[in-house]
Scaffold this motif. Structure first.
Motif, PDB file in Angstrom:
ATOM      1  N   PRO A 411       7.181  -0.635 -10.236  1.00 38.55           N
ATOM      2  CA  PRO A 411       5.960  -0.162  -9.853  1.00 38.55           C
ATOM      3  C   PRO A 411       5.020  -0.005 -11.179  1.00 38.55           C
ATOM      4  O   PRO A 411       3.933  -0.362 -11.126  1.00 38.55           O
ATOM      5  CB  PRO A 411       6.187   1.339  -9.276  1.00 38.55           C
ATOM      6  CG  PRO A 411       7.354   1.097  -8.465  1.00 38.55           C
ATOM      7  CD  PRO A 411       8.246   0.196  -9.537  1.00 38.55           C
ATOM      8  N   ARG A 471      -0.184   5.988  -8.573  1.00 35.75           N
ATOM      9  CA  ARG A 471       0.899   6.013  -8.770  1.00 35.75           C
ATOM     10  C   ARG A 471       1.525   7.306  -9.556  1.00 35.75           C
ATOM     11  O   ARG A 471       2.401   8.059  -9.263  1.00 35.75           O
ATOM     12  CB  ARG A 471       1.559   4.821  -9.596  1.00 35.75           C
ATOM     13  CG  ARG A 471       2.679   4.742 -10.274  1.00 35.75           C
ATOM     14  CD  ARG A 471       3.362   3.579 -10.769  1.00 35.75           C
ATOM     15  NE  ARG A 471       4.453   3.875 -11.648  1.00 35.75           N
ATOM     16  CZ  ARG A 471       5.718   4.192 -11.326  1.00 35.75           C
ATOM     17  NH1 ARG A 471       5.825   4.618  -9.962  1.00 35.75           N
ATOM     18  NH2 ARG A 471       6.748   4.624 -12.074  1.00 35.75           N
ATOM     19  N   ASP A 490       6.862   7.954  -1.797  1.00 34.76           N
ATOM     20  CA  ASP A 490       6.976   6.953  -2.860  1.00 34.76           C
ATOM     21  C   ASP A 490       6.964   5.500  -2.251  1.00 34.76           C
ATOM     22  O   ASP A 490       6.430   4.511  -2.697  1.00 34.76           O
ATOM     23  CB  ASP A 490       8.354   6.988  -3.729  1.00 34.76           C
ATOM     24  CG  ASP A 490       8.498   8.078  -4.799  1.00 34.76           C
ATOM     25  OD1 ASP A 490       9.310   8.436  -5.221  1.00 34.76           O
ATOM     26  OD2 ASP A 490       7.215   8.473  -5.090  1.00 34.76           O
ATOM     27  N   SER A 493       3.282   4.774  -1.766  1.00 36.27           N
ATOM     28  CA  SER A 493       2.698   4.402  -3.106  1.00 36.27           C
ATOM     29  C   SER A 493       3.078   2.752  -3.527  1.00 36.27           C
ATOM     30  O   SER A 493       2.335   2.201  -3.945  1.00 36.27           O
ATOM     31  CB  SER A 493       2.616   5.280  -4.236  1.00 36.27           C
ATOM     32  OG  SER A 493       3.913   5.195  -4.487  1.00 36.27           O
ATOM     33  N   THR A 494       4.381   2.316  -3.372  1.00 42.67           N
ATOM     34  CA  THR A 494       4.962   1.282  -3.579  1.00 42.67           C
ATOM     35  C   THR A 494       4.305   0.177  -2.574  1.00 42.67           C
ATOM     36  O   THR A 494       3.951  -0.768  -3.141  1.00 42.67           O
ATOM     37  CB  THR A 494       6.385   1.134  -3.606  1.00 42.67           C
ATOM     38  OG1 THR A 494       6.967   2.177  -4.368  1.00 42.67           O
ATOM     39  CG2 THR A 494       6.985  -0.048  -3.984  1.00 42.67           C
TER      40      THR A 494
END
Ligand SMILES: CCCCCCCCCC/C=C\CCCCCCCCCC(=O)SCCNC(=O)CCNC(=O)[C@H](O)C(C)(C)COP(=O)(O)OP(=O)(O)OC[C@H]1O[C@@H](n2cnc3c(N)ncnc32)[C@H](O)[C@@H]1OP(=O)(O)O
Ligand code: FAD
Length: 596
Positions: A411, A471, A490, A493-494
């Protein structure tokens, strides 16, 4: 329709008095009071903020209580038939007459008419008018004036005022957008909003503010607010689409198997899960932008306007990209719902018509990205001169030595990849401008010949900012979460990073060491992540916590009774009041009988 929306809007106003204008509760429930845009939106969204931002304390003491107690109802009339973007080209004039200590307002020709202001047609009795200020024969550019346009008792237009509604639009059809013309209309000198510039009784113009663009402060405020509004709007649309996709079953990929939920199709997940991620990304970015905005306001209160240019650049590109992404993704939500997404009762058409308007108002998409590009090119040139960069442009330093960024699909690595794309695209613009100048063009023409690239560079910069903020803020906010919640957030957002990396492979190939194999890996990771998110998809949109009254959707209600609600709404249609429409007897039957 108009009468009902006014009534509903007033019910909502009581909330404003109780909760305060910028209360999140108010802003997030106001559309439960009325189904469409309120004619009072501009009163609270721009008229009041402009009084606060552009009036002296004495003027605020006079006008703010009247506005907040709704003793006057206002709007913000800047755009004209002939000009919206180019504010310096506005044609309405305000000429100071020292003998009477008044300004004389004129709309010299048809193109000078104010056009578009929300609430102007039939609701507002006051408005803020942006007019070219003339005193002692000199034009000082556009300035804001408070102007009463209707009698507060009879609501009749005052003598010298021509005002009315501009007519049907793609959406916003209860916003009561209007037109306004002045025929030698006189207002007191004190109606010039004098925080940033004043005119004395004898007509002397006095510039107060150090920065020439503080008159445009309300637009910055609204642009900042719109980023948050877009997150909210998209969250509603994807709640509707995901819930419908969980109810809807269609087709038979495997013989002898029941029809699956359409949400189980990978293509449906591809359409919708980026919408969930984007709603989160924009909400977190809007909060970050709001904090930046309030910080700049604090600096300006101390007389320091050094951080204003970066705020203008940020608010411009974030408003442009958030409204553009939201419009496109709400339409994607509509596509994902098939025919029923096209029903007005799904509420997706209304959400789309609202979002697509925001791509234009408060600054057209292209124009605002070019504003950001202007700041980016200036920053690059300052970097070349060895001057420090502002925080959001720190990544430009990495491009100084021109080395290609090595691709890393973590990321953080993808965020750095977007930084490299933005730096590379800005550098390419600077190179293009310099090449045109070296070939004999003047700067303005060289700039114009590079504007297609400049819009792309500004979009790349904005994407890099959103990716980094999303992020970082996710990491910060999930630090205290349970492992399960952290894992899901997560994943979102990834997903956002992988989605946009795949959307921008061309740029990443150009400005990083990304290879074809890396792209294959990205695609595989993206598809696997869609499957991981699937079990939580309905829970993720439920977590937006919209009441059915706010969603107003036959497809998105919590109970999932989609077909029943569609039929209930259909039966309410006026055409269904009678089994046979009278048009049959008037037209169809005579036609069938050859009598037409
Ligand atoms: C019942 C109750 C219901 C309500 C519920 C409660 C709700 C309460 C709260 C809600 C809050 C928010 C929601 C509100 C929604 C309101 C709905 C809005 C409806 C729409 C309203 C409008 O559309 S108003 C009109 C908007 N018009 C525009 O945006 C015009 C856009 N055009 C421009 O801005 C111009 O292009 C320009 C001014 C940017 C450029 O023109 P110009 O060519 O003159 O300038 P340059 O490019 O040469 O730049 C000159 C230098 O000035 C700097 N600059 C430019 N603009 C700004 C700025 N805004 N701030 C700071 N600096 C600026 C520019 O950078 C240049 O600087 P240098 O590079 O240093 O020279
Ligand atoms: C629903 C709605 C509500 C609104 N409410 C209000 C309101 O309450 N008050 C108010 O004052 N205004 C309001 N507006 C007007 C709005 O602010 C303007 O429409 C907007 O600023 C765009 O200006 P314009 O319409 O003149 O378009 P233009 O600027 O004429 O744009 C037309 C085309 O020209 C392009 N263009 C323009 N300038 C440039 C340039 N320098 N470089 C490259 N391309 C360029 C644009 O990108 C666009 O493609 C509203 C508009 C809408 C749609």
């Amino acid at each position: 329709m108009y009468g009902q929306i006014v009534r509903d809007g007033l019910v909502n106003v009581t909330g404003i008095e109780d909760l305060g204008l910028t209360s999140p509760v108010l802003q997030r429930t106001s559309d439960a009071f009325f189904k469409e845009i309120s004619p009072f939106l501009l009163h609270f969204g721009m008229f009041v903020p402009t009084i606060i931002g552009q009036c002296t304390p004495e003027q605020q003491a006079k006008w703010l209580p009247l506005a907040m107690d709704l003793k006057i109802i206002g709007t913000y009339a800047q755009t004209e038939l002939g000009h919206g973007t180019f504010i310096r080209g506005l044609e309405t004039t305000a000429t100071y007459d020292a003998s009477t200590e008044q300004f004389i307002l004129k709309t010299p020709k048809l193109s000078s008419y104010k056009w578009w202001a929300g609430g102007l047609g039939k609701t507002a009795n006051h408005c803020i008018v942006l007019a070219q200020l003339y005193t002692k024969g000199v034009c000082h550019g556009p300035h804001p004036f408070i102007v009463q346009i209707r009698d507060t008792e009879t609501h009749m237009p005052l003598p010298g005022i021509k005002v009315g509604e501009i007519g049907p639009k793609l959406g916003f059809n209860t916003a009561d957008n209007g037109f306004l013309g002045f025929e030698d209309f006189r207002i007191p000198r004190e109606n010039l909003m004098m925080k940033n510039a004043q005119v004395t009784k004898d007509g002397t113009y006095v510039k107060v503010a150090r920065h020439g663009k503080l008159t445009y402060g309300t637009m910055v405020f609204v642009r900042v607010m719109l980023v948050s509004d877009m997150a909210y709007c998209l969250a509603k649309a994807v709640t509707i689409a995901v819930r419908y996709s969980a109810v809807r079953r269609q087709s038979q990929p495997k013989p002898d198997q029941p029809e699956p939920q359409v949400l189980d199709y990978l293509t449906q997940q591809h359409k919708l899960f980026i919408c969930i991620s984007t709603a989160h990304a924009m909400k977190l970015t809007s909060t970050w932008l709001w904090n930046t905005f309030t910080g700049v306001l604090a600096d300006m209160r101390d007389g320091n306007t050094d951080t204003l240019p970066e705020l203008h650049a940020l608010s411009s590109c974030l408003k442009a990209i958030s409204t553009s992404d939201t419009s496109a993704l709400i339409e994607q939500c509509r596509f994902a719902c098939g025919g029923h997404g096209y029903m007005y009762s799904s509420n997706l058409p209304a959400l789309y018509s609202f979002a697509t308007a925001t791509r234009t108002y408060e600054g057209d998409y292209t124009v605002l990205l070019l504003q950001t590009a202007r700041f980016l090119v200036k920053s690059w040139e300052q970097m070349d001169e060895g001057k420090p960069l502002t925080p959001t442009l720190a990544y430009l330093e990495q491009s100084r030595n021109g080395s290609q960024v090595s691709w890393d699909d973590s990321p953080e690595g993808i965020v750095r990849g977007f930084d490299a794309v933005a730096a590379g695209r800005i550098g390419a613009c600077v190179k293009s401008i310099r090449k045109h100048i070296n070939n004999g063009m003047d700067y303005e023409d060289a700039w114009q010949m590079t504007t297609v690239q400049l819009v792309g560079a500004a979009e790349a910069h904005c994407r890099a900012v959103i990716c980094r903020v999303y992020r970082d803020e996710t990491a910060r906010l999930t630090a205290g979460c349970s492992p399960g919640v952290k894992a899901v957030l997560d994943q979102l957002s990834t997903l956002y990073l992988l989605y946009w990396a795949l959307e921008r492979t061309g740029d990443l190939l150009r400005f990083s060491s990304l290879s074809e194999r890396d792209i294959e890996n990205l695609q595989a990771r993206y598809e696997a992540l869609l499957l991981k998110i699937r079990p939580n998809a309905v829970g993720l949109v439920d977590a937006f916590d919209f009441r059915d009254e706010v969603l107003m959707s036959t497809l998105g209600s919590y109970d999932g009774r989609v077909y029943e609600r569609l039929m209930e709404e259909a039966l309410k249609t006026p055409l269904n009041r009678e089994p046979v429409s009278d048009s049959f007897h008037k037209y169809i039957k005579p036609m069938m009988q050859g009598k037409l």
